[in-house]
Design a protein around this motif. Structure first.
Motif, PDB file in Angstrom:
ATOM      1  N   ASN A  19      21.254  16.165  98.165  1.00  0.00           N
ATOM      2  CA  ASN A  19      21.797  14.950  97.552  1.00  0.00           C
ATOM      3  C   ASN A  19      23.194  15.197  97.010  1.00  0.00           C
ATOM      4  O   ASN A  19      24.098  14.369  97.196  1.00  0.00           O
ATOM      5  N   ILE A  20      23.386  16.323  96.340  1.00  0.00           N
ATOM      6  CA  ILE A  20      24.714  16.630  95.803  1.00  0.00           C
ATOM      7  C   ILE A  20      25.729  16.754  96.939  1.00  0.00           C
ATOM      8  O   ILE A  20      26.844  16.242  96.854  1.00  0.00           O
ATOM      9  N   ASP A  21      25.330  17.410  98.034  1.00  0.00           N
ATOM     10  CA  ASP A  21      26.229  17.520  99.193  1.00  0.00           C
ATOM     11  C   ASP A  21      26.538  16.145  99.775  1.00  0.00           C
ATOM     12  O   ASP A  21      27.677  15.865 100.174  1.00  0.00           O
ATOM     13  N   ILE A  30      33.370  10.541  88.935  1.00  0.00           N
ATOM     14  CA  ILE A  30      31.915  10.677  89.074  1.00  0.00           C
ATOM     15  C   ILE A  30      31.363  11.075  87.716  1.00  0.00           C
ATOM     16  O   ILE A  30      31.874  11.999  87.079  1.00  0.00           O
ATOM     17  N   GLU A  31      30.326  10.372  87.278  1.00  0.00           N
ATOM     18  CA  GLU A  31      29.665  10.722  86.024  1.00  0.00           C
ATOM     19  C   GLU A  31      28.223  11.119  86.312  1.00  0.00           C
ATOM     20  O   GLU A  31      27.486  10.359  86.955  1.00  0.00           O
ATOM     21  N   ILE A  90      28.894  20.117  88.419  1.00  0.00           N
ATOM     22  CA  ILE A  90      30.231  19.675  88.032  1.00  0.00           C
ATOM     23  C   ILE A  90      31.296  20.519  88.723  1.00  0.00           C
ATOM     24  O   ILE A  90      32.240  20.002  89.334  1.00  0.00           O
ATOM     25  N   HIS A  91      31.146  21.834  88.654  1.00  0.00           N
ATOM     26  CA  HIS A  91      32.148  22.724  89.236  1.00  0.00           C
ATOM     27  C   HIS A  91      32.184  22.610  90.750  1.00  0.00           C
ATOM     28  O   HIS A  91      33.263  22.691  91.358  1.00  0.00           O
ATOM     29  N   ARG A  92      31.044  22.395  91.371  1.00  0.00           N
ATOM     30  CA  ARG A  92      31.010  22.238  92.827  1.00  0.00           C
ATOM     31  C   ARG A  92      31.793  20.996  93.243  1.00  0.00           C
ATOM     32  O   ARG A  92      32.559  21.026  94.208  1.00  0.00           O
ATOM     33  N   SER A 117      32.401  14.537  85.788  1.00  0.00           N
ATOM     34  CA  SER A 117      32.102  14.887  84.403  1.00  0.00           C
ATOM     35  C   SER A 117      30.655  14.513  84.125  1.00  0.00           C
ATOM     36  O   SER A 117      30.012  13.829  84.924  1.00  0.00           O
ATOM     37  N   TRP A 118      30.135  14.985  83.005  1.00  0.00           N
ATOM     38  CA  TRP A 118      28.792  14.574  82.632  1.00  0.00           C
ATOM     39  C   TRP A 118      28.855  13.646  81.440  1.00  0.00           C
ATOM     40  O   TRP A 118      29.827  13.614  80.681  1.00  0.00           O
ATOM     41  N   VAL A 119      27.798  12.866  81.283  1.00  0.00           N
ATOM     42  CA  VAL A 119      27.669  11.968  80.136  1.00  0.00           C
ATOM     43  C   VAL A 119      26.636  12.580  79.204  1.00  0.00           C
ATOM     44  O   VAL A 119      25.505  12.836  79.600  1.00  0.00           O
ATOM     45  N   GLY A 120      27.035  12.846  77.958  1.00  0.00           N
ATOM     46  CA  GLY A 120      26.147  13.485  77.008  1.00  0.00           C
ATOM     47  C   GLY A 120      26.580  14.909  76.749  1.00  0.00           C
ATOM     48  O   GLY A 120      27.508  15.435  77.369  1.00  0.00           O
TER      49      GLY A 120
END
Length: 302
Positions: free
Chosen positions: A229-231, A246-247, A282-284, A293-296
């Protein structure tokens, strides 16, 4: 029909915002934290653990939907119309009606009252849900009023809507956040009950129209955090020309009590990915020059 109006919001777009949560959603995501958003009509939340067994709800209900069994109230949902008379009678706050049938004029009056804070902070109103585009008539009236009042608008959407039917509404909206749960259609159907084809098509069409989008990816361990899914998300995003960012949203169990309140099954085994796994994602994505980035709060800085 709305199910919540949240003022002074800081997480649903830039600046200070008022978030309008629209009732009704075509998806049934297994991890949804707002199951009260699924139905389009008002509903009764009944928190049994708070019930004192006083019996006031039995006397108050005109439909005979309540009875006392072994000292506690039992609700027959097939009879309940969500009228709220039992809520007014309950002294133990065990009941709550979810669903605000507010006139558009009242909604716009509330938003105009807070307009000074929008201007000073770069904020505005955010339409969330549920699925805002599932009520295009109401959404259209509100966006028209906001445009006249000069109130900036954002939308948080599942992406599952007919874009051709809402062009005029989208033209008034400044900021667009689209959820994308999984890029594999079969997995998406299993997790949400609907295909992802319309969602991905809308993402691509909005990008072609020159609209800047933020994609939001809810991450549930063992469901949406797999490498495939990430790919797939990375491949999709690299093709977009106007992607704002992208969050990543880590799963949280804050909605668990609502499932019990609506007599719905809840999977208590669900969990967020480990913080280090989120950091690797995130780094990928950033390695592919994507603004992720992430939320939280996941601990260490980004």
């Amino acid at each position: 029909m709305l199910f919540n109006v949240q003022r002074w919001s800081l997480h649903d777009g830039p600046g200070i915002r008022t978030t309008l949560f629209f009732k009704g959603c075509p998806l049934r995501c297994r991890w949804c934290s707002n199951p009260e958003s699924w139905a389009f009509d008002s509903q009764l939340l009944f928190f049994r653990q708070r019930c004192s067994g006083c019996g006031a709800c039995v006397e108050a209900c005109p439909q005979g939907a309540n009875q006392i069994v072994e000292g506690r109230a039992v609700l027959d949902r097939s009879r309940c119309t969500g009228c709220g008379q039992c809520v007014a009678a309950c002294s133990s706050t065990a009941r709550e009606v979810v669903g605000l049938d507010l006139p558009v004029a009242d909604i716009l009056r509330l938003l105009r009252r807070d307009a000074v804070f929008y201007r000073s902070s770069g904020g505005g109103v955010t339409f969330s849900g549920g699925e805002p585009f599932a009520q295009p008539g109401l959404l259209g009236q509100i966006t028209e009023g906001c445009a006249v009042a000069g109130i900036p608008m954002a939308v948080e959407t599942s992406g599952f809507f007919d874009l051709d039917d809402v062009h005029a509404i989208l033209d008034e909206i400044d900021t667009i956040h689209v959820d994308l749960k999984h890029t594999d259609d079969a997995v998406h159907r299993r997790l949400t009950g609907v295909s992802n084809r319309r969602i991905i098509d809308n993402i691509n069409r909005l990008d072609t129209m020159g609209r800047r989008l933020t994609l939001r990816i809810p991450l549930v361990h063992g469901m949406t955090d797999d490498a495939s899914n990430i790919d797939g998300i990375i491949r999709l995003c690299r093709r977009l020309q106007h992607l704002a960012g992208i969050e990543l949203l880590a799963y949280h169990p804050l909605g668990a009590g609502k499932y019990a309140g609506l007599d719905l099954p809840y999977d208590s085994s669900q969990a967020a990915p480990a913080p280090e796994a989120m950091q690797r994602m995130i780094h990928r994505m950033r390695d592919h020059h994507l603004n992720a980035s992430w939320v939280g709060d996941l601990g260490e800085g980004e």
